[in-house]
Design an enzyme around this catalytic site. Structure first.
Site, short mmCIF file in Angstrom:
data_model
loop_
_atom_site.label_atom_id
_atom_site.label_comp_id
_atom_site.label_asym_id
_atom_site.label_seq_id
_atom_site.Cartn_x
_atom_site.Cartn_y
_atom_site.Cartn_z
N SER A 50 0.29 -4.29 2.15
CA SER A 50 -1.42 -4.10 2.06
C SER A 50 -1.76 -5.45 1.98
CB SER A 50 -1.68 -3.31 1.21
OG SER A 50 -3.01 -3.73 0.85
N TYR A 79 -1.54 -1.37 -8.14
CA TYR A 79 -1.38 -1.06 -6.41
C TYR A 79 -1.09 -2.55 -5.95
CZ TYR A 79 -2.31 -0.02 -1.66
OH TYR A 79 -2.24 0.57 -0.45
N1 LIG Z 1 -4.82 3.67 3.85
C1 LIG Z 1 -5.22 2.50 3.83
O1 LIG Z 1 -6.28 1.81 3.62
C2 LIG Z 1 -3.82 1.41 3.47
C3 LIG Z 1 -4.13 0.03 3.73
C4 LIG Z 1 -2.99 -0.68 3.34
C5 LIG Z 1 -1.58 -0.13 3.17
N2 LIG Z 1 -1.53 1.18 3.15
C6 LIG Z 1 -0.26 1.68 2.79
O2 LIG Z 1 0.37 2.56 3.75
C7 LIG Z 1 1.24 3.50 3.44
C8 LIG Z 1 0.93 4.83 3.99
O3 LIG Z 1 -0.26 5.22 3.57
P1 LIG Z 1 -1.47 6.00 4.32
O4 LIG Z 1 -2.61 5.29 4.23
O5 LIG Z 1 -0.90 6.54 5.52
O6 LIG Z 1 -1.76 7.26 3.22
P2 LIG Z 1 -1.23 8.74 3.35
O7 LIG Z 1 -1.70 9.49 4.54
O8 LIG Z 1 -1.68 9.60 2.08
O9 LIG Z 1 0.16 8.86 3.46
C9 LIG Z 1 0.99 8.66 2.14
C10 LIG Z 1 2.42 8.96 2.39
O10 LIG Z 1 3.21 8.90 1.37
C11 LIG Z 1 3.77 10.03 1.09
N3 LIG Z 1 3.99 10.06 -0.46
C12 LIG Z 1 3.29 9.83 -1.52
N4 LIG Z 1 3.86 9.92 -2.76
C13 LIG Z 1 5.11 10.33 -2.39
C14 LIG Z 1 6.23 10.72 -3.25
N5 LIG Z 1 6.26 10.91 -4.47
N6 LIG Z 1 7.35 11.17 -2.60
C15 LIG Z 1 7.42 11.05 -1.16
N7 LIG Z 1 6.46 10.99 -0.50
C16 LIG Z 1 5.36 10.30 -0.99
C17 LIG Z 1 2.82 11.08 1.36
O11 LIG Z 1 3.69 12.29 1.43
P3 LIG Z 1 2.94 13.66 0.72
O12 LIG Z 1 1.77 13.59 1.36
O13 LIG Z 1 3.77 14.53 0.98
O14 LIG Z 1 2.99 13.20 -0.61
C18 LIG Z 1 2.21 10.64 2.68
O15 LIG Z 1 3.20 11.01 3.67
C19 LIG Z 1 1.25 3.34 1.95
O16 LIG Z 1 2.24 2.63 1.45
C20 LIG Z 1 -0.05 2.79 1.62
O17 LIG Z 1 -0.24 1.93 0.39
C21 LIG Z 1 -2.49 2.10 3.22
#
Ligand SMILES: NC(=O)c1ccc[n+]([C@@H]2O[C@H](COP(=O)([O-])OP(=O)(O)OC[C@H]3O[C@@H](n4cnc5c(N)ncnc54)[C@H](OP(=O)(O)O)[C@@H]3O)[C@@H](O)[C@H]2O)c1
Length: 274
Positions: free
Chosen positions: A147, A160
């Site tokens: 991130s 985080y």
């Molecule tokens: N959104 C942003 O602004 C942003 C910015 C920078 C980086 N990121 C990074 O991008 C990545 C993806 O996030 P996203 O934004 O796409 O959010 P998201 O839609 O909430 O996706 C997160 C994913 O991680 C899975 N996950 C969470 N806890 C888990 C666990 N204990 N075991 C297995 N799977 C788990 C979730 O699965 P379940 O729903 O089944 O739990 C979901 O598929 C993350 O690492 C996040 O830190 C996001």
């Protein structure tokens, strides 16, 4: 840059956090390029639906592996399942993540421990388990989702930000270790993306996406995969966020502390939030 279609050297990808957001977009895009997919996330039904939809649309082999990755033994159990089903991984996408606002002194210890397992322990150990075979074959890619918060140490997201900073450092170091064997390692460090990560945290995600403050997961997935296939070290999608990242690195600590004192959502300094 064209994305690389599946071929003899690269055929199968593992995507964690594949049932929603960025991971889902990456999985769909890899499916469209002909990769067989091992998809992992926590919720079984959503994951099954994602795996079936990608298989039906692109005619690739998909397998849904519902796993709680926030556990010390998750990586070795997952690797065990992969060998049971005969999946040899050529592309590892370490994407699963969670988010919470709040200072370290206010954090729920169990939520904090789970975040560290999910962001630090499991993705690192997946590399340790899966990279030896890539190194042996002199082929493979690892994409690690960090991130922009990795580039500065912001209060209010201490768990985080620090865990994402670990991922950035780990990714860079492992890139040097594996690069000599022809295995690529890329760190994707997006700014805000309109996903379920912020659900129920009072963030108006859809509005932010429409205003262009948040990127779409599809765009971020495309930029990340392009960077991975091109062999980039780090990818921060969006010129504005690249500039913000550079500027944030130059911020003096005093300015960050002054900002923290004026950030109402973090609670009053010196007084616990809960
Ligand atoms: N959104 C942003 O602004 C942003 C910015 C920078 C980086 N990121 C990074 O991008 C990545 C993806 O996030 P996203 O934004 O796409 O959010 P998201 O839609 O909430 O996706 C997160 C994913 O991680 C899975 N996950 C969470 N806890 C888990 C666990 N204990 N075991 C297995 N799977 C788990 C979730 O699965 P379940 O729903 O089944 O739990 C979901 O598929 C993350 O690492 C996040 O830190 C996001």
């Amino acid at each position: 840059m064209t994305l690389l279609r599946a071929g003899d050297r690269l055929r199968t990808a593992l995507v964690t956090g594949a049932c929603s957001g960025i991971g889902h977009a990456i999985a769909r895009r890899l499916g469209s390029l002909g990769y067989d997919l091992a998809l992992v996330s926590h919720r079984r039904e959503e994951l099954d639906a994602a795996a079936s939809a990608i298989a039906a649309e692109h005619g690739v082999r998909t397998i849904a592996l519902p796993f709680d990755l926030a556990r010390a033994e998750a990586a070795s159990e997952l690797v065990g399942r992969l060998s049971e089903v005969g999946f040899e991984i050529d592309i590892l996408v370490n994407n699963a993540g969670v988010f919470f606002f709040g200072e370290a002194a206010d954090a729920d210890p169990e939520a904090a421990r789970r975040m560290l397992e999910l962001h630090v322990v499991t993705p690192s150990l997946l590399v340790t388990h899966l990279a030896p075979r890539m190194r042996e074959r002199r082929a493979g890619h690892v994409l690690i989702v960090s991130s922009i918060s990795a580039f500065q140490d912001f209060p209010g997201i201490s768990y985080y930000g620090a865990s994402k900073k670990y991922l950035l450092g780990f990714s860079r170091a492992v890139r040097s270790e594996l690069g000599v064997y022809g295995v690529g390692v890329t760190c994707l460090a997006p700014g805000p993306v309109a996903t379920a990560l912020y659900d129920a945290k009072g963030v108006p995600v859809e509005l932010a996406r429409r205003l262009g403050v948040m990127a779409s997961p599809d765009d971020v997935a495309e930029r990340g995969l392009e960077a991975m296939f091109r062999g980039d070290e780090v990818c921060v999608p969006g010129i504005g966020w690249r500039a913000a990242t550079l500027a944030s690195r130059a911020l003096p600590r005093a300015a960050i502390d002054a900002f923290r004192r004026r950030a109402p959502w973090l609670g009053a300094p010196g007084r616990p939030k809960r």
